[in-house]
Write a protein that holds these residues in place. Structure first.
Motif, PDB file in Angstrom:
ATOM      1  N   VAL A   8     -20.900 -51.080  11.071  1.00  0.00           N
ATOM      2  CA  VAL A   8     -20.179 -52.314  11.374  1.00  0.00           C
ATOM      3  C   VAL A   8     -20.351 -52.668  12.851  1.00  0.00           C
ATOM      4  O   VAL A   8     -20.655 -53.808  13.201  1.00  0.00           O
ATOM      5  N   MET A   9     -20.183 -51.688  13.723  1.00  0.00           N
ATOM      6  CA  MET A   9     -20.320 -51.962  15.160  1.00  0.00           C
ATOM      7  C   MET A   9     -21.750 -52.339  15.525  1.00  0.00           C
ATOM      8  O   MET A   9     -21.964 -53.161  16.413  1.00  0.00           O
ATOM      9  N   SER A  10     -22.738 -51.772  14.830  1.00  0.00           N
ATOM     10  CA  SER A  10     -24.123 -52.152  15.121  1.00  0.00           C
ATOM     11  C   SER A  10     -24.380 -53.601  14.716  1.00  0.00           C
ATOM     12  O   SER A  10     -25.074 -54.337  15.426  1.00  0.00           O
ATOM     13  N   VAL A  11     -23.796 -54.039  13.600  1.00  0.00           N
ATOM     14  CA  VAL A  11     -23.922 -55.438  13.179  1.00  0.00           C
ATOM     15  C   VAL A  11     -23.231 -56.357  14.181  1.00  0.00           C
ATOM     16  O   VAL A  11     -23.768 -57.403  14.563  1.00  0.00           O
ATOM     17  N   LEU A  12     -22.041 -55.978  14.641  1.00  0.00           N
ATOM     18  CA  LEU A  12     -21.321 -56.782  15.630  1.00  0.00           C
ATOM     19  C   LEU A  12     -22.112 -56.888  16.930  1.00  0.00           C
ATOM     20  O   LEU A  12     -22.250 -57.973  17.501  1.00  0.00           O
ATOM     21  N   LYS A  85     -19.299 -60.147   4.506  1.00  0.00           N
ATOM     22  CA  LYS A  85     -19.949 -59.646   3.290  1.00  0.00           C
ATOM     23  C   LYS A  85     -20.693 -58.340   3.580  1.00  0.00           C
ATOM     24  O   LYS A  85     -20.617 -57.379   2.810  1.00  0.00           O
ATOM     25  N   THR A  86     -21.375 -58.275   4.716  1.00  0.00           N
ATOM     26  CA  THR A  86     -22.086 -57.069   5.121  1.00  0.00           C
ATOM     27  C   THR A  86     -21.112 -55.920   5.360  1.00  0.00           C
ATOM     28  O   THR A  86     -21.355 -54.788   4.928  1.00  0.00           O
ATOM     29  N   LYS A  90     -21.118 -52.432   3.363  1.00  0.00           N
ATOM     30  CA  LYS A  90     -21.295 -51.168   4.077  1.00  0.00           C
ATOM     31  C   LYS A  90     -20.111 -50.251   3.850  1.00  0.00           C
ATOM     32  O   LYS A  90     -20.274 -49.058   3.647  1.00  0.00           O
ATOM     33  N   LYS A  91     -18.907 -50.795   3.874  1.00  0.00           N
ATOM     34  CA  LYS A  91     -17.720 -49.967   3.646  1.00  0.00           C
ATOM     35  C   LYS A  91     -17.683 -49.456   2.220  1.00  0.00           C
ATOM     36  O   LYS A  91     -17.315 -48.312   1.987  1.00  0.00           O
ATOM     37  N   GLU A 101     -10.824 -51.506   1.770  1.00  0.00           N
ATOM     38  CA  GLU A 101     -11.475 -52.797   1.640  1.00  0.00           C
ATOM     39  C   GLU A 101     -11.085 -53.653   2.826  1.00  0.00           C
ATOM     40  O   GLU A 101      -9.966 -53.586   3.305  1.00  0.00           O
ATOM     41  N   VAL A 102     -12.022 -54.451   3.301  1.00  0.00           N
ATOM     42  CA  VAL A 102     -11.729 -55.380   4.374  1.00  0.00           C
ATOM     43  C   VAL A 102     -10.995 -56.554   3.762  1.00  0.00           C
ATOM     44  O   VAL A 102     -11.492 -57.194   2.840  1.00  0.00           O
TER      45      VAL A 102
END
Length: 104
Positions: A8-12, A85-86, A90-91, A101-102
């Motif tokens: 998640v942090m890499s996507v951000l 969605k990503t 990923k989660k 869940e987000v």
């Protein structure tokens, strides 16, 4: 911290860096983009929007999540929809044994 949080942090991070590269073209600042970032960050502070906190990542630097979220929101709703969605994918892949869940 589990592996899905790193993803998640890499996507951000990729989103912020990619977008920041477009703010200056031919040594001229695109003021509209900078204004969109500033307004989005203000909105995130006003409403407490923090994407990293949504996935359980809390920063030791106060308000960093609000700033990152503001930058990402300034990119537009399509980008945010794709990002969420990503994150959900990923989660779900990374936490198959947990029911996290987000929530939007």
């Amino acid at each position: 911290m589990d592996f899905s949080m790193v993803l998640v942090m890499s996507v951000l991070t990729e989103g912020v860096i990619t977008y920041a590269k477009t703010w200056v073209v031919d040594r001229k600042i695109k003021w509209q983009m900078v204004a969109a970032v500033v307004v989005s960050i203000i909105i995130c502070f006003a409403y407490g929007l923090d994407i990293p906190a949504l996935v359980g990542l809390n920063s030791g630097i106060p308000f960093l999540g609000n700033v990152l979220t503001g930058i990402l929101i300034s990119r537009g709703s399509n980008y945010i929809y794709d990002l969420i969605k990503t994150i959900k994918t990923k989660k779900a892949d990374g936490n198959s044994s947990e029911d996290k869940e987000v929530k939007i």
